[in-house]
Every structure is written in C-alpha cells, then in structure tokens.
Design a protein around this motif. Structure first.
Motif, PDB file in Angstrom:
ATOM      1  N   VAL A  55      42.880  48.817  44.327  1.00 48.10           N
ATOM      2  CA  VAL A  55      41.778  49.657  43.847  1.00 48.10           C
ATOM      3  C   VAL A  55      40.838  49.987  45.009  1.00 48.10           C
ATOM      4  O   VAL A  55      40.506  49.109  45.821  1.00 48.10           O
ATOM      5  CB  VAL A  55      41.000  48.947  42.718  1.00 48.10           C
ATOM      6  N   ILE A  99      41.505  46.914  34.484  1.00 47.01           N
ATOM      7  CA  ILE A  99      40.483  46.991  35.529  1.00 47.01           C
ATOM      8  C   ILE A  99      39.135  47.177  34.839  1.00 47.01           C
ATOM      9  O   ILE A  99      38.941  48.145  34.100  1.00 47.01           O
ATOM     10  CB  ILE A  99      40.752  48.174  36.475  1.00 47.01           C
ATOM     11  N   SER A 151      44.302  43.125  43.491  1.00 45.43           N
ATOM     12  CA  SER A 151      44.234  42.128  42.419  1.00 45.43           C
ATOM     13  C   SER A 151      45.319  41.077  42.592  1.00 45.43           C
ATOM     14  O   SER A 151      46.311  41.282  43.314  1.00 45.43           O
ATOM     15  CB  SER A 151      44.380  42.803  41.053  1.00 45.43           C
TER      16      SER A 151
END
Length: 610
Positions: free
Chosen positions: A528, A463, A522
């Motif tokens: 996230v 990330i 993702s």
C-alpha cells in the motif's frame, strides 16, 4: 504480443516454465495444458491472478479456467512459450487409460467446436428468417446460407482428420487428405467393387471412421519414414500411407466404425425413450459437476455424432437451460447480498452467464457456498426435465447461453420450437432465481457492517482507513498517474485531521525523505502507498512529522505520520490523499467499502483485496 502478454508470461512461469509444457490447447473457457510434471505448477498463485477464475486437474490435463477471452490468452501464451501449431513433443507424462481417452477426445474435438457452433447458428438463423417469410427455402439466399451452415458437418471427416493427425503427432495434411478421400462424392452411397467385394458406404458427416483410419495411418507413416530414403520420403511416404490406410479404411474400418456410431446413436435414443423426463433430470442435474471435472466434452461428442448422422440429439439439449438456472441464482444473490465483495464478483458472473460462460458463477459464487451449488444442481435437473417435457432436441450445433437456442429449432417447425425455447428459458431462470432468493443469506457478514465493516469471506485482506476524512474516487484526482490507475487501484481521502495511522500490521518498506508519502507491506503481502496531498513533495518535508523509519514493523493503528493540514492548504496545495494497492495485479479485484463522498473514520474498513 497482445493485450494479455503479461498474464500469459505469468501463466507460463507458474505452470513450471515453457520446458514443462508438453502441449497446449483450449476450449471455450479453459487453457488445457499437458505438463511433464504438474507438481511444478503453482496452483495457488494462478488462482489468485487477475484474469484467472480457477485451476483444475482433470482428464490428465492441467486446466486454467480463463473465461470467454481464452482465445486471446491462448494466443499470447503460445507466442510467449514459442508453441506453434506444428510443434512436436515427446509425451513424457504418464496418464491412465481414462485420462488418455479424454485427452484424445479433447484434442480432436475442441479445435473445431467454435466452427461447428458458428455454422449451426447460421443454420438456425436461416430457419428463423425463412419462417418469418423474409425468403423461402427455394430462394438462392436460403440455399447459400444453408450450404455455408451445412459445410462443416458435411465435410466433418476433413476437419477431424486434420485434428486427429495433429493430436497424434503425424503430418496433419495426411489426416486432412484421408478425410477428403472419405468425402469424395463418387465413393459415397454407391456400389463400389473392391477386391471382389461390393462396398456401399457413406462417410460424409461421420465422426468415427476418419478417427480410426488416421490412427491406423500413424504407425504406417512412422514405418515408411524410417525405411524410405530421405531424398524421396517427403512424397513417397504420404502416397503409401494414403494408399494403404484409405483402402483398408474404406473396405474394413469404415463400415465397422459406422456400425459403432449407429449403435451409439441407437443407445442414446433408447435411454431417452425409456423416460425422457428422468433422463432430463439426471443430465441436467449432473451437468455442472461434469463441467467442474472437465469431462462434459463427452456429451458434446455424442451430440455431434448424432447430429452428423442426421439424428436430432436429445441429451445435450437437457443441458442448454442449466445455464439460465445458474444465471438466475447468481442474479438473485447479487440482488440480495449486502456483501460488497460478493456483489463485485456476482455482477459480471451473471452477465457472462447469459452468454453461456458459467465458470465465474460456479467457481466465484456457487461453489464457495456449497449449499447454493447443491441447489443449483437441483435447479438444473428441473430445467433438464422441462426441456424433456417440451420435447426440445439439438438439431445442429450452436453457441452458448442465448446463442445456444438456434440449435434447438426444429427446421420443420422453427416458430413452435422458438416459443418452447423461450418458455423453458423463463422457467429455468425463474426456478434458479427464486431458489436462491428464498434460501440465500449473508451468514458471513459481520454484525457491525452498519459501522462500515465488510465481510472478508471472499477477500484476501482488509485495509483500514489510515485517516479520517471524506472519500473521493481516484479518477477525480488531478494527477494523471493516480487518476488513470497507473500506480495501482484504490481510493483518495480528503483528510479532516492531520494524522496517518497504520491500516494493518505491516512493515515500512518506503519512507520518502520529504515525509509526504509512505509505502507499507502487510504481513499477508499487500503493498500500500499512502501519498499525502498533490505535489507536496515540493514542501521538502515542511509541515510533516514522521514517527517511524524504513524497515520498522508496526501494528494496525500505530501513528505513522502527522502533518499540519491548515498550513499545507494555505501554501496552496491540495490535500487529496490517494491510498493505493500498488501490487494490484496480484489480486482479482480491489473493492472499496464505501461510496465516493462518504465520510470515513481512521480505523474503519476502507478496502478489501480479493
């Protein structure tokens, strides 16, 4: 339910559900399932779960490697799946003869291994304290401790009779009583005239006789339960089974079984005496391979057979210090690597290795680097050879790692044995340490690590930082939900600029109307949450501007949100911005690339999920 309730439920779900479970047992580090259909189990999901080291298909079992807290996980799995100690199931799964044999050995021995180790450690401690002069072997405390330590070995047929009966789905208390009959004092070591034959046998501290006798008792129990009326079979069946099986066992099966046990012991000692050093090299070198395939229990059973008969066992002793070569290698890798993800794995691996739990080291550190694993087998062989040179043998059972040393103390010279054990421990650790320290290289670390890049060899996904600013650990954030990790693991950033960019290729799955927070998924499944500031929801979107909408697919680096940093601070709000992996439970660990108080630029690697 216990603390591993959620993990237990996930395990049950991913082994195909509770209806797919035929039986369940556990050893020191593994859950050992017998499944109706192993194809229903989801290996990859289980391997990726937080709390699971790996999954193995071995010995006709589906083995989920947990680590040293496996008893607690086992208990919660049993509660969640409603598996009880008296559960009886029809074994529908077809296994080869070898798989059946290993499964039977595991089922008989594993439930009592911890007890054997505990009593063995007590015997070793008693020898050390007596050697130190704290009391003599004539004192009552020595006699008491020795009796406690000897008890499980002396009455081993009772323990194994119970385990064997449970394993083959017969009344376990019949198995227990068969073992108790074999241990009855007036039948052991004396001439007993039975049916015109004089029998003189000893069955205390034996392993094979009770197993064979219980195996004979099973079809007898099945037959009598079928033909005897229900109103009386609860007591008539056990009476007839005990009468026939123990009589037959004492006269015929027991003496034959003792002859087989003595032959096994003699064979083991013969192999050892041919060349102890070569034997040590072979056993020490192959020990970790046996662990990987889950068949190391065979050597444990041979050791128990020898110890129970009063013969010190040299073979399992060869494996004792392999633990310390493995620990030394992982310790060296932990010191030498610059890969933050690997450091996170290696640290707990070498610590648990000291206490004998080497699966994290094997599966997490060495096996993914095959060269290091091969070298660990070579180092283990040298440790086995050193054990042979110093003449160390198993005199009782004991724990693992440093707690295994009491097993190697010769009661006639405990001080000398202890010194030799410490010397071999140091030799083994040093061999492992220097082998890895000299040969290990971070070959998979990217060249621009100095710019904040981290290796993804051990990770699932990286990330990137969605903003430029200064890192701040979550526990310093003045919001309990973030600080305590209730919403997920991660890091906080104090932004120096007012832009938020996509940290990876993803889909916008949540965009708050107040524009202060955004949720991303993702392409690889990582979720996230980026939460700009503390309590900024109260601004109701003032000073924020969004450039995407919910459902949009975006590329790494695309602008998501901009905000007026100075205006928000002027309103009295903190700009601490947590970056959280909200599906943390789907990963082994969440590793931050830089330390707190470090500066970071938007687009630099921020977090790797393992």
């Amino acid at each position: 339910m216990g603390k591993y309730e959620l993990l237990a439920k996930d395990i049950i779900k991913n082994v195909g559900g509770k209806d797919n479970i035929i039986s369940l047992s556990h050893c020191v580090t593994r859950l050992r399932f017998n499944l109706k259909d192993e194809s229903l189990a989801n290996d990859q999901v289980l391997k990726n779960m937080d709390g699971i080291i790996t999954v193995m298909h071995s010995a006709g079992q589906y083995q989920v490697v947990i680590g040293n807290h496996v008893p607690q996980v086992y208990e919660d799995v049993c509660k969640s799946a409603k598996i009880t100690s008296t559960s009886s199931v029809v074994k529908e799964k077809k296994m080869s003869f070898k798989e059946k044999a290993l499964d039977l050995i595991t089922g008989i021995m594993m439930p009592s291994i911890a007890l054997l180790c505990a009593c063995g450690m007590l015997k070793g401690l008693n020898s050390i304290l007596s050697y130190m002069g704290l009391y003599s072997n004539a004192d009552g405390i020595y006699v008491l401790f020795n009796a406690i330590g000897d008890s499980v070995f002396y009455f081993l047929p009772i323990v194994l009779g119970y385990n064997m009966a449970k394993k083959i789905d017969m009344n376990p208390f019949i198995g227990l009583m068969i073992g108790a009959s074999l241990c009855y004092p007036t039948l052991n070591g004396v001439d007993v005239n039975l049916f015109g034959y004089v029998i003189n046998a000893t069955y205390t501290s034996t392993l094979l006789p009770v197993i064979l006798i219980v195996a004979i008792a099973k079809p007898l129990e099945t037959f009598f339960n079928r033909v005897i009326p229900d109103m009386v079979k609860t007591f008539i069946t056990p009476m007839l089974v005990l009468l026939i099986s123990v009589s037959l066992g004492f006269v015929v099966i027991g003496p034959i079984a003792n002859m087989i046990s003595n032959a096994i012991t003699a064979t083991v000692l013969y192999v050892y005496q041919l060349n102890p050093v070569i034997a040590g090299l072979l056993v020490g070198g192959l020990w970790q391979v046996l662990i990987i395939f889950g068949v190391h229990i065979v050597l444990v059973v041979l050791c128990i057979t020898n110890i129970a008969s009063g013969t010190p066992d040299p073979i399992l002793a060869f494996t004792t210090f392999v633990t310390f070569t493995t620990t030394g290698m992982v310790f060296a890798i932990w010191l030498k690597t610059k890969d933050k993800a690997l450091k996170q794995i290696a640290l707990p691996a070498w610590i648990s290795g000291i206490f004998g739990v080497t699966e994290p080291a094997i599966y997490g550190v060495l096996l993914p680097r095959m060269k290091q694993f091969v070298l660990s087998c070579f180092s283990g062989a040298l440790a086995g050879a050193a054990t042979a040179i110093f003449g160390l043998k198993y005199h009782t059972m004991a724990g693992m790692g440093i707690f295994e040393i009491p097993a190697l103390l010769d009661p006639s010279q405990p001080g000398t044995s202890l010194v030799r054990c410490l010397i071999v421990t140091v030799i083994a650790f040093v061999i492992g340490f220097f082998v890895s320290f000299i040969t290990y290289k971070d070959e998979d670390i990217s060249a621009d690590e100095s710019q904040g890049q981290i290796s993804t060899k051990n990770g699932k996904e990286v990330i990137s930082s969605p903003m430029t600013g200064t890192l701040k650990s979550l526990d310093q954030v003045k919001d309990a939900a973030f600080a305590e990790g209730a919403l997920g693991k991660g890091i906080s950033i104090i932004p120096s600029e007012g832009n938020v960019i996509a940290p990876f290729d993803c889909t916008v799955i949540a965009l708050f109307p107040t524009k202060h927070a955004i949720g991303l998924l993702s392409d690889k499944g990582c979720e996230v949450l980026i939460h700009i500031g503390m309590d900024t929801v109260q601004l109701e979107g003032k000073y924020f501007e969004t450039y995407v909408k919910q459902g949009d697919k975006v590329k790494k680096g695309d602008l998501l949100i901009s905000f007026d940093k100075e205006a928000i601070v002027k309103e009295g709000y903190s700009l601490d911005t947590p970056i959280l992996v909200t599906n943390t439970k789907d990963y082994l660990d969440i590793v931050v690339a830089k330390d707190s108080n470090s500066s970071i630029n938007a687009g630099e690697d921020l977090i790797v999920v393992l």
